[in-house]
Design a protein around this motif. Structure first.
Motif, PDB file in Angstrom:
ATOM      1  N   ARG A 129      24.654 -29.242 -21.155  1.00 23.01           N
ATOM      2  CA  ARG A 129      23.546 -29.080 -20.930  1.00 23.01           C
ATOM      3  C   ARG A 129      22.567 -30.377 -20.766  1.00 23.01           C
ATOM      4  O   ARG A 129      21.647 -30.571 -20.226  1.00 23.01           O
ATOM      5  N   LEU A 130      22.995 -31.245 -21.648  1.00 22.13           N
ATOM      6  CA  LEU A 130      22.399 -32.704 -21.524  1.00 22.13           C
ATOM      7  C   LEU A 130      22.685 -33.443 -20.284  1.00 22.13           C
ATOM      8  O   LEU A 130      21.580 -34.025 -19.837  1.00 22.13           O
ATOM      9  N   THR A 131      24.026 -33.255 -19.729  1.00 13.64           N
ATOM     10  CA  THR A 131      24.090 -33.821 -18.422  1.00 13.64           C
ATOM     11  C   THR A 131      23.206 -33.250 -17.540  1.00 13.64           C
ATOM     12  O   THR A 131      22.647 -33.787 -16.739  1.00 13.64           O
ATOM     13  N   GLU A 132      23.039 -31.827 -17.437  1.00 16.46           N
ATOM     14  CA  GLU A 132      22.194 -31.132 -16.497  1.00 16.46           C
ATOM     15  C   GLU A 132      20.767 -31.875 -16.593  1.00 16.46           C
ATOM     16  O   GLU A 132      20.133 -31.799 -15.445  1.00 16.46           O
ATOM     17  N   GLN A 133      20.257 -31.885 -17.936  1.00 18.24           N
ATOM     18  CA  GLN A 133      18.893 -32.374 -17.957  1.00 18.24           C
ATOM     19  C   GLN A 133      18.608 -34.143 -17.658  1.00 18.24           C
ATOM     20  O   GLN A 133      17.775 -34.230 -16.996  1.00 18.24           O
ATOM     21  N   LEU A 134      19.749 -34.557 -18.034  1.00 20.93           N
ATOM     22  CA  LEU A 134      19.644 -35.990 -17.415  1.00 20.93           C
ATOM     23  C   LEU A 134      19.706 -36.191 -16.048  1.00 20.93           C
ATOM     24  O   LEU A 134      18.948 -36.789 -15.534  1.00 20.93           O
ATOM     25  N   ILE A 139      15.055 -35.316 -19.268  1.00 19.00           N
ATOM     26  CA  ILE A 139      15.192 -36.220 -20.626  1.00 19.00           C
ATOM     27  C   ILE A 139      15.722 -37.355 -20.206  1.00 19.00           C
ATOM     28  O   ILE A 139      16.008 -37.664 -19.203  1.00 19.00           O
ATOM     29  N   THR A 140      15.766 -38.242 -21.189  1.00 20.75           N
ATOM     30  CA  THR A 140      16.575 -39.784 -21.210  1.00 20.75           C
ATOM     31  C   THR A 140      16.981 -39.493 -22.692  1.00 20.75           C
ATOM     32  O   THR A 140      16.513 -38.898 -23.764  1.00 20.75           O
ATOM     33  N   ILE A 141      17.795 -40.499 -23.039  1.00 27.09           N
ATOM     34  CA  ILE A 141      18.679 -40.803 -24.110  1.00 27.09           C
ATOM     35  C   ILE A 141      18.560 -42.032 -24.360  1.00 27.09           C
ATOM     36  O   ILE A 141      19.091 -42.945 -23.677  1.00 27.09           O
ATOM     37  N   LYS A 142      17.916 -42.569 -25.472  1.00 24.02           N
ATOM     38  CA  LYS A 142      17.845 -43.888 -26.175  1.00 24.02           C
ATOM     39  C   LYS A 142      18.133 -44.078 -27.116  1.00 24.02           C
ATOM     40  O   LYS A 142      17.423 -43.406 -28.381  1.00 24.02           O
ATOM     41  N   ASP A 143      19.154 -45.069 -27.466  1.00 20.96           N
ATOM     42  CA  ASP A 143      19.631 -45.148 -29.204  1.00 20.96           C
ATOM     43  C   ASP A 143      20.035 -44.019 -29.780  1.00 20.96           C
ATOM     44  O   ASP A 143      19.405 -43.738 -30.881  1.00 20.96           O
ATOM     45  N   LEU A 148      12.028 -36.383 -24.277  1.00 22.50           N
ATOM     46  CA  LEU A 148      11.578 -35.602 -23.402  1.00 22.50           C
ATOM     47  C   LEU A 148      10.749 -36.626 -22.518  1.00 22.50           C
ATOM     48  O   LEU A 148       9.892 -37.056 -22.830  1.00 22.50           O
ATOM     49  N   THR A 149      11.068 -36.384 -21.209  1.00 23.69           N
ATOM     50  CA  THR A 149      10.187 -37.045 -20.110  1.00 23.69           C
ATOM     51  C   THR A 149       8.815 -36.270 -19.732  1.00 23.69           C
ATOM     52  O   THR A 149       8.654 -35.096 -20.024  1.00 23.69           O
ATOM     53  N   GLN A 150       8.037 -36.804 -19.032  1.00 21.86           N
ATOM     54  CA  GLN A 150       6.949 -36.396 -18.254  1.00 21.86           C
ATOM     55  C   GLN A 150       7.182 -35.135 -17.679  1.00 21.86           C
ATOM     56  O   GLN A 150       6.646 -33.807 -17.797  1.00 21.86           O
ATOM     57  N   LYS A 151       8.277 -35.192 -16.772  1.00 19.29           N
ATOM     58  CA  LYS A 151       8.622 -34.044 -15.940  1.00 19.29           C
ATOM     59  C   LYS A 151       9.216 -32.944 -16.844  1.00 19.29           C
ATOM     60  O   LYS A 151       8.906 -31.743 -16.601  1.00 19.29           O
ATOM     61  N   GLY A 152       9.996 -33.207 -17.935  1.00 17.55           N
ATOM     62  CA  GLY A 152      10.592 -32.374 -18.904  1.00 17.55           C
ATOM     63  C   GLY A 152       9.474 -31.836 -19.593  1.00 17.55           C
ATOM     64  O   GLY A 152       9.504 -30.349 -19.809  1.00 17.55           O
ATOM     65  N   ASN A 153       8.275 -32.471 -20.009  1.00 20.40           N
ATOM     66  CA  ASN A 153       7.290 -31.973 -20.613  1.00 20.40           C
ATOM     67  C   ASN A 153       6.665 -30.587 -19.930  1.00 20.40           C
ATOM     68  O   ASN A 153       6.127 -29.590 -20.284  1.00 20.40           O
ATOM     69  N   VAL A 154       6.537 -31.045 -18.547  1.00 19.52           N
ATOM     70  CA  VAL A 154       5.570 -30.082 -17.624  1.00 19.52           C
ATOM     71  C   VAL A 154       6.409 -28.941 -17.539  1.00 19.52           C
ATOM     72  O   VAL A 154       5.826 -27.661 -17.643  1.00 19.52           O
ATOM     73  N   ILE A 155       7.894 -29.084 -17.382  1.00 18.73           N
ATOM     74  CA  ILE A 155       8.568 -27.868 -17.176  1.00 18.73           C
ATOM     75  C   ILE A 155       8.675 -26.938 -18.552  1.00 18.73           C
ATOM     76  O   ILE A 155       8.664 -25.721 -18.530  1.00 18.73           O
TER      77      ILE A 155
END
Length: 200
Positions: A129-134, A139-143, A148-155
């Motif tokens: 699921r994380l791979t699909e969202q990336l 989403i992004t993964i940092k440290d 959640l990205t802006q696109k993810g927030n809208v969805i």
């Protein structure tokens, strides 16, 4: 009648191409997301069949040819969702397969343990699921923090609105009709120890 048989024949070519391309893709090429890969396969098959259609078929006019290509793309989309994506993602299929693996029966009160102890590990559910969202850019993964990205927030906002207002308010769950799934976070525990990111 000739147009009908020509349409059926060229559509069978599309189906054959789609099956061949899909089998090559899943067996010999890298796949990032099953659904996106199946969509790409359908688009390639439609383009190849479309080249044959527009270059070599005289029984159909240009508009009819265009309609056939559109139908193939819609059929490819439906197949991409209905077969590989559903089987890859479906908890319902997992339940049936797990019942089969365990000899045909599992105690009902053990399913929560089956899901937490076996389903998550066997299907590598978090990784998938994380791979699909990336790959979708939601989403992004940092440290070590999933953001959640802006696109993810809208969805997510759209999904929450749809769930609240347009999913069944009286859905059958284990013998009772309920609207619980229109607001699944209603009774969530206020756990905050796993939160991270800008808001923290």
């Amino acid at each position: 009648m000739t147009k009908f048989f020509v349409s059926i024949g060229i559509s069978l070519l599309f189906v054959f191409l789609l099956a061949c391309i899909y089998l090559i893709h899943v067996n010999f090429l890298d796949v990032n997301v099953v659904f996106y890969a199946a969509l790409l396969d359908a688009a390639i098959a439609a383009v190849l069949a479309g080249l044959v259609l527009f270059a070599g078929i005289r029984a159909l006019n240009g508009f009819e040819k265009l309609l056939l290509v559109v139908i193939w793309l819609m059929a490819g989309y439906a197949l991409a969702i209905s077969l590989p994506t559903v089987i890859d993602r479906s908890l319902s299929f997992y339940i049936l397969e797990k019942l089969q693996q365990r000899g045909g029966g599992i105690r009902q009160d053990s399913f929560a343990r089956v899901f937490s102890d076996e389903y998550m590990k066997e299907y590598r559910l978090v990784d998938v699921r994380l791979t699909e969202q990336l790959e979708s850019g939601t989403i992004t993964i940092k440290d070590g923090c999933v953001l959640l990205t802006q696109k993810g927030n809208v969805i997510a906002s759209f999904g929450q609105y749809f769930r609240t207002h347009l999913l069944p308010k009286h859905r059958l769950l284990m013998g009772q009709y309920t609207g619980d799934l229109t607001n699944p976070f209603k009774n969530s525990a206020p756990v905050t120890d796993y939160q991270c990111g800008p808001a923290q």
